[in-house]
Design a protein around this motif. Structure first.
Motif, PDB file in Angstrom:
ATOM      1  N   SER A 154      16.066   8.437   9.808  1.00 43.26           N
ATOM      2  CA  SER A 154      14.757   8.439   9.159  1.00 43.26           C
ATOM      3  C   SER A 154      14.178   7.029   9.136  1.00 43.26           C
ATOM      4  N   PRO A 155      12.867   6.892   9.424  1.00 44.44           N
ATOM      5  CA  PRO A 155      12.264   5.560   9.401  1.00 44.44           C
ATOM      6  C   PRO A 155      12.178   5.040   7.982  1.00 44.44           C
ATOM      7  N   PRO A 156      12.268   3.738   7.778  1.00 44.36           N
ATOM      8  CA  PRO A 156      12.150   3.179   6.443  1.00 44.36           C
ATOM      9  C   PRO A 156      10.749   3.351   5.894  1.00 44.36           C
ATOM     10  N   ALA A 157      10.626   3.343   4.599  1.00 43.33           N
ATOM     11  CA  ALA A 157       9.309   3.456   3.982  1.00 43.33           C
ATOM     12  C   ALA A 157       8.449   2.255   4.364  1.00 43.33           C
ATOM     13  N   VAL A 158       7.146   2.504   4.508  1.00 44.70           N
ATOM     14  CA  VAL A 158       6.231   1.422   4.852  1.00 44.70           C
ATOM     15  C   VAL A 158       6.018   0.543   3.632  1.00 44.70           C
ATOM     16  N   GLN A 209       5.868   6.636  -1.753  1.00 40.74           N
ATOM     17  CA  GLN A 209       6.687   5.446  -1.556  1.00 40.74           C
ATOM     18  C   GLN A 209       5.839   4.256  -1.122  1.00 40.74           C
ATOM     19  N   GLU A 210       4.880   4.506  -0.242  1.00 42.37           N
ATOM     20  CA  GLU A 210       4.021   3.396   0.176  1.00 42.37           C
ATOM     21  C   GLU A 210       3.158   2.909  -0.981  1.00 42.37           C
ATOM     22  N   LEU A 211       2.628   3.847  -1.758  1.00 42.08           N
ATOM     23  CA  LEU A 211       1.838   3.438  -2.925  1.00 42.08           C
ATOM     24  C   LEU A 211       2.670   2.613  -3.903  1.00 42.08           C
ATOM     25  N   LEU A 212       3.909   3.065  -4.156  1.00 40.80           N
ATOM     26  CA  LEU A 212       4.769   2.337  -5.089  1.00 40.80           C
ATOM     27  C   LEU A 212       5.026   0.921  -4.582  1.00 40.80           C
ATOM     28  N   HIS A 213       5.292   0.771  -3.279  1.00 43.35           N
ATOM     29  CA  HIS A 213       5.487  -0.561  -2.704  1.00 43.35           C
ATOM     30  C   HIS A 213       4.240  -1.423  -2.884  1.00 43.35           C
ATOM     31  N   MET A 214       3.074  -0.814  -2.737  1.00 45.26           N
ATOM     32  CA  MET A 214       1.830  -1.574  -2.904  1.00 45.26           C
ATOM     33  C   MET A 214       1.671  -2.065  -4.339  1.00 45.26           C
ATOM     34  N   TRP A 215       1.898  -1.178  -5.307  1.00 51.33           N
ATOM     35  CA  TRP A 215       1.790  -1.590  -6.706  1.00 51.33           C
ATOM     36  C   TRP A 215       2.800  -2.691  -7.025  1.00 51.33           C
ATOM     37  N   GLU A 216       4.014  -2.541  -6.531  1.00 55.67           N
ATOM     38  CA  GLU A 216       5.031  -3.573  -6.770  1.00 55.67           C
ATOM     39  C   GLU A 216       4.661  -4.882  -6.093  1.00 55.67           C
ATOM     40  N   HIS A 217       4.070  -4.788  -4.903  1.00 56.55           N
ATOM     41  CA  HIS A 217       3.642  -5.990  -4.184  1.00 56.55           C
ATOM     42  C   HIS A 217       2.564  -6.729  -4.969  1.00 56.55           C
ATOM     43  N   LEU A 218       1.596  -6.001  -5.508  1.00 54.45           N
ATOM     44  CA  LEU A 218       0.528  -6.636  -6.280  1.00 54.45           C
ATOM     45  C   LEU A 218       1.102  -7.313  -7.530  1.00 54.45           C
ATOM     46  N   THR A 219       2.051  -6.642  -8.183  1.00 55.62           N
ATOM     47  CA  THR A 219       2.671  -7.230  -9.377  1.00 55.62           C
ATOM     48  C   THR A 219       3.455  -8.489  -9.016  1.00 55.62           C
ATOM     49  N   ALA A 220       4.203  -8.423  -7.931  1.00 57.08           N
ATOM     50  CA  ALA A 220       4.999  -9.581  -7.517  1.00 57.08           C
ATOM     51  C   ALA A 220       4.118 -10.772  -7.148  1.00 57.08           C
TER      52      ALA A 220
END
Length: 306
Positions: free
Chosen positions: A266-270, A221-232
Motif C-alpha cells: 500500500s502506498p504511504p499516506a500523502v 489521512q491527508e487532511l490530518l497531515h495538513m492540519w498537523e503541518h500547519l500546527t507544526a
C-alpha cells in the motif's frame, strides 16, 4: 496599453497570412456540454460539439476578417486540440510545435479580449439563478484552460479550482468537491501557509460529507497531515479550524477498527506539500495535425443557431 486582436499589415488591415495573435478556447465536458470563450453553447438537439465549436470560432474569424487560433480541451475523449480556423469556415488541426508560445503580448491580448474575472462573474450569475450544472461546466472549462496556460499553482487557476469545488459541494458531489478542495489546500500548504488554513477547512467540510469508508480514510489521512503541518509550522488556527482538525482525528480513530490493515504494497499516506499537485486532472493527449473531426473545407460553416 492596448493590443490589436489580430496581426496587422502596414495598412492596418488584418494580415491574412500571419499567425493569429488571439487564441480562443473551447471545452467539451464529459457529458458533451460545450463552452466557447466562457459561454455555454446551446447545442440544438443532436448537434455534435465539434461542429458547434467550429461554427462559433468561424463566426469570430469572419468578424475579424482574419484566421483565428483556438485550443480545444475535449474531456469526452481526453484530448487537447490546437486549431486554425479561417473566415471562409475552413479549419485544420496543428501539432503543438506549430503553435505559437503565449508570450507577454499574446497573453495580455488574450486576457484583455476574454478576461477570466468576467467569466467568474458569469459563473456566479448562473449559480445565483440555481443553474448549478451550467455554472459547474463553465467553472471546469475556466480551470482547465487556466491550468493548461498558466499551471496548476497559478493564482487564477487556484481560484477557479476553488470555485469548482464549491459548486460541486452545492450540487451534492462531495467526492469531487473534496478532491478539488484538497488540491487547492495541498498547493497552499506548499506555497502560502498564511492562506492554507481556510482551504484545508473547506476541504474538511466536504470530506465530512463522504460516506465511503475507503475514501474517508484516504482523504482523511491527508487532511490530518495538513492540519498537523500547519500546527507544526506555527500557523494560528481559529477555534472553528481547531475543532475541525480534532473532528478529522476523531473520525479516523473511530473508523480505524473497521478498516483492513494496510499491506506492505500500500502506498504511504500523502503528506502536506508532497504527492502530485492535481491528481484529479486526468492527462490530456495532444492531437495530431489533420484530426478529421476538427478539419473542415471552405464553405462548410453552418449558419449560427438561435
Amino acid at each position: 496599453m492596448t493590443y490589436s486582436l489580430t496581426p496587422r499589415n502596414e495598412g492596418n488591415l488584418p494580415a491574412l497570412s500571419a499567425p493569429p495573435l488571439i487564441r480562443l478556447d473551447a471545452y467539451v465536458a464529459e457529458d458533451g456540454s460545450t463552452v466557447v470563450n466562457g459561454h455555454l453553447l446551446e447545442m440544438g438537439g443532436t448537434r455534435p460539439p465539434n461542429e458547434a465549436i467550429l461554427d462559433a470560432i468561424a463566426m469570430f474569424a469572419r468578424t475579424l476578417g482574419a484566421p483565428v487560433a483556438a485550443t480545444v480541451i475535449d474531456r469526452s475523449v481526453l484530448q487537447v486540440a490546437r486549431l486554425r480556423v479561417h473566415p471562409d469556415g475552413s479549419s485544420r488541426t496543428i501539432a503543438d510545435e506549430e503553435d505559437l508560445p503565449p508570450g507577454r503580448e499574446r497573453t495580455a491580448a488574450e486576457e484583455e479580449a476574454f478576461p477570466p474575472l468576467a467569466r467568474v462573474e458569469r459563473i456566479i450569475q448562473h449559480a445565483q439563478r440555481g443553474e448549478l450544472h451550467a455554472a459547474s461546466v463553465l467553472a471546469s472549462a475556466l480551470r482547465e484552460h487556466l491550468t493548461l496556460r498558466r499551471g496548476a499553482e497559478d493564482e487564477l487557476s487556484l481560484e477557479a479550482r476553488a470555485i469548482e469545488a464549491y459548486l460541486a459541494y452545492q450540487r451534492g458531489d462531495y467526492m469531487l468537491s473534496t478532491v478539488l478542495a484538497l488540491t487547492v489546500a495541498r498547493i497552499r500548504c506548499r506555497t502560502d501557509l498564511n492562506r492554507a488554513a481556510p482551504e484545508v477547512a473547506r476541504a474538511t467540510a466536504a470530506w465530512q460529507r463522504l460516506t465511503d469508508d475507503g475514501q474517508v480514510a484516504t482523504r482523511g489521512q491527508e487532511l490530518l497531515h495538513m492540519w498537523e503541518h500547519l500546527t507544526a509550522e506555527g500557523v494560528p488556527l481559529e477555534p472553528a479550524q481547531q475543532a475541525m482538525a480534532r473532528a478529522v482525528r476523531s473520525r479516523l480513530e473511530r473508523g480505524s477498527h473497521s478498516l483492513p490493515a494496510p499491506t506492505p504494497a500500500s502506498p504511504p499516506a500523502v503528506t502536506a506539500g508532497q504527492g502530485p499537485i492535481a491528481p484529479e486532472d486526468t492527462p490530456l493527449s495532444p492531437t495530431r495535425r489533420g484530426l478529421r473531426r476538427f478539419t473542415r473545407r471552405a464553405g462548410r460553416s453552418a449558419e449560427p443557431q438561435p
